[in-house]
Scaffold this motif. Structure first.
Motif, PDB file in Angstrom:
ATOM      1  N   LEU A   8      48.455 -55.643   3.763  1.00 60.74           N
ATOM      2  CA  LEU A   8      47.434 -56.403   4.469  1.00 60.74           C
ATOM      3  C   LEU A   8      46.945 -57.459   3.488  1.00 60.74           C
ATOM      4  CD1 LEU A   8      45.704 -56.754   7.024  1.00 60.74           C
ATOM      5  CD2 LEU A   8      44.030 -55.204   6.010  1.00 60.74           C
ATOM      6  N   ALA A   9      47.062 -58.727   3.866  1.00 58.91           N
ATOM      7  CA  ALA A   9      46.774 -59.823   2.936  1.00 58.91           C
ATOM      8  C   ALA A   9      45.767 -60.786   3.543  1.00 58.91           C
ATOM      9  CB  ALA A   9      48.064 -60.562   2.575  1.00 58.91           C
ATOM     10  N   ALA A  10      45.154 -61.584   2.670  1.00 59.17           N
ATOM     11  CA  ALA A  10      44.172 -62.586   3.091  1.00 59.17           C
ATOM     12  C   ALA A  10      44.165 -63.696   2.058  1.00 59.17           C
ATOM     13  CB  ALA A  10      42.780 -61.975   3.231  1.00 59.17           C
ATOM     14  N   LEU A  41      48.824 -67.772   6.295  1.00 61.69           N
ATOM     15  CA  LEU A  41      47.762 -67.544   5.317  1.00 61.69           C
ATOM     16  C   LEU A  41      47.718 -68.649   4.273  1.00 61.69           C
ATOM     17  CD1 LEU A  41      47.811 -63.709   4.573  1.00 61.69           C
ATOM     18  CD2 LEU A  41      46.118 -65.002   5.867  1.00 61.69           C
ATOM     19  N   GLN A  42      48.870 -69.175   3.906  1.00 58.97           N
ATOM     20  CA  GLN A  42      48.912 -70.244   2.907  1.00 58.97           C
ATOM     21  C   GLN A  42      48.300 -71.533   3.447  1.00 58.97           C
ATOM     22  OE1 GLN A  42      53.073 -68.541   0.964  1.00 58.97           O
ATOM     23  NE2 GLN A  42      53.011 -70.604   1.769  1.00 58.97           N
ATOM     24  N   ILE A  70      43.516 -62.939   8.179  1.00 58.60           N
ATOM     25  CA  ILE A  70      44.213 -61.827   7.536  1.00 58.60           C
ATOM     26  C   ILE A  70      45.566 -61.658   8.223  1.00 58.60           C
ATOM     27  CG2 ILE A  70      42.155 -60.589   6.768  1.00 58.60           C
ATOM     28  CD1 ILE A  70      42.401 -58.826   9.250  1.00 58.60           C
ATOM     29  N   ALA A  71      46.498 -60.989   7.551  1.00 59.72           N
ATOM     30  CA  ALA A  71      47.835 -60.849   8.129  1.00 59.72           C
ATOM     31  C   ALA A  71      48.568 -59.686   7.488  1.00 59.72           C
ATOM     32  CB  ALA A  71      48.629 -62.140   7.940  1.00 59.72           C
ATOM     33  N   PHE A  72      49.519 -59.140   8.236  1.00 56.42           N
ATOM     34  CA  PHE A  72      50.457 -58.175   7.683  1.00 56.42           C
ATOM     35  C   PHE A  72      51.630 -58.937   7.072  1.00 56.42           C
ATOM     36  CE2 PHE A  72      48.727 -55.611  11.337  1.00 56.42           C
ATOM     37  CZ  PHE A  72      48.018 -54.718  10.551  1.00 56.42           C
ATOM     38  N   THR A  73      52.013 -58.553   5.873  1.00 52.56           N
ATOM     39  CA  THR A  73      53.189 -59.135   5.252  1.00 52.56           C
ATOM     40  C   THR A  73      53.871 -58.051   4.423  1.00 52.56           C
ATOM     41  OG1 THR A  73      54.037 -61.032   3.981  1.00 52.56           O
ATOM     42  CG2 THR A  73      51.978 -60.008   3.203  1.00 52.56           C
ATOM     43  N   GLN A  74      54.949 -58.435   3.730  1.00 49.60           N
ATOM     44  CA  GLN A  74      55.727 -57.451   2.983  1.00 49.60           C
ATOM     45  C   GLN A  74      56.048 -57.980   1.591  1.00 49.60           C
ATOM     46  OE1 GLN A  74      59.231 -57.056   5.326  1.00 49.60           O
ATOM     47  NE2 GLN A  74      58.218 -55.985   7.007  1.00 49.60           N
ATOM     48  N   GLY A  75      56.316 -57.046   0.687  1.00 55.50           N
ATOM     49  CA  GLY A  75      56.806 -57.444  -0.615  1.00 55.50           C
ATOM     50  C   GLY A  75      58.144 -58.152  -0.491  1.00 55.50           C
ATOM     51  N   GLY A  76      58.374 -59.139  -1.345  1.00 54.93           N
ATOM     52  CA  GLY A  76      59.619 -59.879  -1.318  1.00 54.93           C
ATOM     53  C   GLY A  76      59.591 -61.110  -0.458  1.00 54.93           C
ATOM     54  N   GLU A  80      40.794 -60.797  16.534  1.00 59.52           N
ATOM     55  CA  GLU A  80      41.733 -61.359  17.501  1.00 59.52           C
ATOM     56  C   GLU A  80      43.132 -61.314  16.905  1.00 59.52           C
ATOM     57  OE1 GLU A  80      40.606 -65.200  18.830  1.00 59.52           O
ATOM     58  OE2 GLU A  80      38.606 -64.579  19.510  1.00 59.52           O
ATOM     59  N   GLU A  81      44.063 -60.759  17.647  1.00 64.36           N
ATOM     60  CA  GLU A  81      45.436 -60.643  17.167  1.00 64.36           C
ATOM     61  C   GLU A  81      46.224 -61.893  17.532  1.00 64.36           C
ATOM     62  OE1 GLU A  81      49.424 -57.814  17.578  1.00 64.36           O
ATOM     63  OE2 GLU A  81      47.761 -57.626  19.010  1.00 64.36           O
ATOM     64  N   ARG A  82      46.958 -62.415  16.556  1.00 68.54           N
ATOM     65  CA  ARG A  82      47.907 -63.481  16.834  1.00 68.54           C
ATOM     66  C   ARG A  82      49.305 -62.937  16.558  1.00 68.54           C
ATOM     67  NH1 ARG A  82      47.530 -69.416  14.136  1.00 68.54           N
ATOM     68  NH2 ARG A  82      45.475 -69.248  15.145  1.00 68.54           N
ATOM     69  N   MET A  83      50.080 -62.767  17.614  1.00 66.21           N
ATOM     70  CA  MET A  83      51.421 -62.232  17.457  1.00 66.21           C
ATOM     71  C   MET A  83      52.351 -63.323  16.919  1.00 66.21           C
ATOM     72  SD  MET A  83      51.691 -59.765  20.814  1.00 66.21           S
ATOM     73  CE  MET A  83      53.329 -59.229  20.347  1.00 66.21           C
ATOM     74  N   THR A  84      53.215 -62.934  15.992  1.00 63.07           N
ATOM     75  CA  THR A  84      54.092 -63.879  15.305  1.00 63.07           C
ATOM     76  C   THR A  84      55.497 -63.302  15.221  1.00 63.07           C
ATOM     77  OG1 THR A  84      53.687 -62.925  13.115  1.00 63.07           O
ATOM     78  CG2 THR A  84      52.128 -64.617  13.877  1.00 63.07           C
ATOM     79  N   SER A  85      56.370 -64.036  14.548  1.00 60.31           N
ATOM     80  CA  SER A  85      57.732 -63.539  14.345  1.00 60.31           C
ATOM     81  C   SER A  85      57.813 -62.542  13.205  1.00 60.31           C
ATOM     82  CB  SER A  85      58.687 -64.704  14.103  1.00 60.31           C
ATOM     83  OG  SER A  85      58.285 -65.459  12.980  1.00 60.31           O
ATOM     84  N   GLY A  86      56.745 -62.385  12.432  1.00 59.01           N
ATOM     85  CA  GLY A  86      56.773 -61.367  11.394  1.00 59.01           C
ATOM     86  C   GLY A  86      56.179 -61.799  10.075  1.00 59.01           C
ATOM     87  N   ALA A  87      56.520 -61.041   9.016  1.00 59.05           N
ATOM     88  CA  ALA A  87      55.878 -61.171   7.704  1.00 59.05           C
ATOM     89  C   ALA A  87      56.019 -62.556   7.100  1.00 59.05           C
ATOM     90  CB  ALA A  87      56.461 -60.123   6.751  1.00 59.05           C
TER      91      ALA A  87
END
Length: 428
Positions: A246-248, A72-73, A81-87, A58-65
Motif C-alpha cells: 500500500l503506497a502513497a 501516484l507519481q 493511495i494505491a496498491f502496487t508491488q515490488g519490482g 473512493e476506489e479507482r479501478m486500474t490495470s494494476g500495479a
C-alpha cells in the motif's frame, strides 16, 4: 501589559498554525486494480473500515500495479493511495512515493499446458504466453525476468490478457502458458491450481533471483497445502515472489497513514499460505522508501488520544494541543511573573516621586543665599497633586500614605526656612 500578552498570543497561534499539518481530508482516492484481482477485493475492505472512522474512500479501478504507481507519481492524478508491488518502481521517477505497508506475498505463478515439465523461465521459449495487460503488476514484474532469461518478442509471443481472460485462453489452448502475479486467493490462480490439466512451473534457480533482484523472495508452496485430500500440489513447489504494498505520495497526511496501517493490520494480519500470523502488515523495505510515519506507527502504535478517542475527535484534540502548547509555554511564565510585575508597576508610580522629592528636600536643606521658596512650594503642590491622582491597589495604600507624609515633612522644612526671613522676626 494586556497588549503585550495579546501580541504574544497572536504570534504563538500564527506560528503554530503556520507549521501545523492541515486537517486530514475526509475523502481519499484508492487506485486498486482489475476487477478479477485481489487488490479490488481488498479495496472493498479498506472502504468499509475507513468509513467507520468517517473517511470516505473512493476506489479507482486500474490495470494494476504499474498504472497505480504512475498515478501516484503524478500529483495531479487525483489518486491519494494505491496498491502496487515490488519490482514495479523505477527511480528517480518514484522518489516521491513511499510504502505505507507491505500486505502479503505475491508469487509469480506460471501455469502451462503440455506433457513437458518446466523448471526455468527460459523454457517458455517459442510459446504463446499471456503476460498481463499493460500497466499490470504481472507485466511489470515479468519483463526484467524475461530479459534476464533471454526471452524477447523474437522467440516468444506475449499476449496482454487479464487474469480470467488469460486462464480461459490457457484452458482452451489459445496460449501455452499464463503468468499471474497475485496472491493465492486470486480467482484465476485458485482455479488453475485445481485444474488437473494445468501444470505449475517450479523455479529451480529461485535463490539466484533473490540475489539478482533484492525485491524478490523465494517461497515454497508445500505439497497438499491447497487441497490436502486431493494432494494439491502433488509436491513442494519453489516459487519466486515479491510483496503487495500500500503506497502513497510522501506528503500524505500522517493521521491517515496511521489509520491505513491500522486497517491493514485488521485485514492482513492473519496467517496465509505463505504468511505467518502477524507477519503483515510490515514496514521492512521492499523497493520503495518506507514512510517514516507508517514505520513509527507500526513500532509504537497509536498515541494516547487516538487510542481512546474517535478519529476525528482525536485529530481535533491533537491540533488543539499543538496550538496550546506554545501558548502555555508563553503564558505560564507570564502568569508566574505577573504578580511581581504588578507590584513593581504599582510601586513605580509611587517611587518615581521619591527621587524628585529627595532632590527638593536636599535643596531645601543646603540652599544658601536667596531662597526660591515660591518654586519649592509650587513643586511641592505639583507633586502632591500628582500623588493624589495615583490609583493604587489597596495593598499599596500605606506606601502612598507614607509618600504624602514625606511631602508634608518637606513642606514643613520649607516653611521653617521661610520663617526666619519673615517680617518682624529676628534673622538668625
Amino acid at each position: 501589559m494586556a497588549l503585550l500578552i495579546f501580541g504574544l498570543v497572536v504570534v504563538a497561534v500564527w506560528a503554530s498554525a503556520h507549521y501545523l499539518e492541515p486537517a486530514p481530508p475526509r475523502r481519499i482516492v484508492l487506485a486498486s486494480g482489475l476487477e478479477d484481482g485481489l487488490p479490488h477485493r481488498y479495496a472493498q475492505r479498506y472502504i468499509e473500515i475507513l468509513a467507520k472512522a468517517g473517511v470516505k474512500v473512493e476506489e479507482r479501478m486500474t490495470s494494476g500495479a504499474g498504472e497505480n504507481l504512475q498515478l501516484l507519481q503524478d500529483s495531479h492524478s487525483g489518486v491519494d493511495i494505491a496498491f502496487t508491488q515490488g519490482g514495479v518502481a523505477r527511480f528517480p521517477e518514484a522518489n516521491n512515493v513511499v510504502m505505507l505497508a507491505s500486505l502479503y506475498h505475491v508469487p509469480m505463478w506460471i501455469f502451462y499446458s503440455g506433457s513437458d515439465t518446466l523448471n526455468q523461465i527460459n523454457e517458455l521459449r517459442y510459446r504463446r504466453i499471456a503476460v498481463g495487460v499493460d500497466g499490470s503488476g504481472a507485466r511489470a514484474f515479468s519483463e526484467p525476468l524475461f530479459d534476464l532469461n533471454g526471452l524477447t518478442s523474437g522467440n516468444v509471443t506475449m499476449l496482454p490478457m487479464s487474469n480470467n481472460g488469460a486462464l480461459r485462453a490457457l484452458q482452451s489452448g489459445d496460449v501455452g502458458a499464463a503468468i499471474f502475479v497475485d496472491g493465492t486467493r486470486n480467482q484465476a490462480v485458485w482455479t488453475a491450481l485445481h485444474d488437473p490439466k494445468l501444470k505449475l512451473l517450479t523455479y529451480d534457480r529461485a535463490d539466484a533471483y533473490h540475489r539478482l533482484f533484492p525485491y524478490i523472495t523465494k517461497l515454497t508452496l508445500p505439497a497438499g497445502v491447497i487441497d490436502f485430500a486431493h494432494n494439491i500440489p502433488a509436491k513442494d513447489v519453489a516459487l519466486i515472489a515479491t510483496k503487495e504494498m500500500l503506497a502513497a505520495r510522501d506528503d500524505f497526511h500522517p493521521a491517515l497513514v496511521a489509520l491505513l496501517v491500522d486497517a491493514a493490520h485488521e485485514i492482513h494480519a492473519e496467517a496465509g499460505f505463505f504468511e505467518e500470523a502477524g507477519e503483515f502488515p510490515g514496514t521492512t523495505h521492499v523497493d520503495l522508501r518506507v514512510s517514516p510515519d507508517a514505520d513509527r506507527h507500526k513500532r509504537f502504535g497509536p498515541s494516547f488520544i487516538y487510542r481512546y478517542l474517535p478519529f476525528w475527535v482525536a485529530t481535533m484534540a491533537e491540533r488543539a494541543i499543538i496550538i496550546l502548547l506554545p501558548l502555555a509555554a508563553i503564558l505560564f511564565p507570564l502568569f508566574n511573573y505577573l504578580p511581581q510585575f504588578l507590584r513593581w508597576r504599582a510601586r513605580s508610580r509611587i517611587y518615581r516621586w521619591y527621587g524628585e522629592l529627595a532632590l527638593l528636600e536636599r535643596d531645601v536643606a543646603t540652599r544658601t543665599g536667596a531662597l526660591p521658596t515660591e518654586t519649592w512650594l509650587a513643586n511641592l503642590d505639583r507633586i502632591e497633586r500628582s500623588v493624589a491622582q495615583i490609583r493604587t491597589p489597596a495593598g499599596f495604600a500605606s506606601e502612598a500614605y507614607t509618600l504624602r507624609e514625606h511631602i508634608g515633612l518637606v513642606r514643613r522644612a520649607v516653611m521653617a526656612r521661610i520663617a526666619p526671613s519673615a517680617p518682624g522676626l529676628p534673622s538668625g
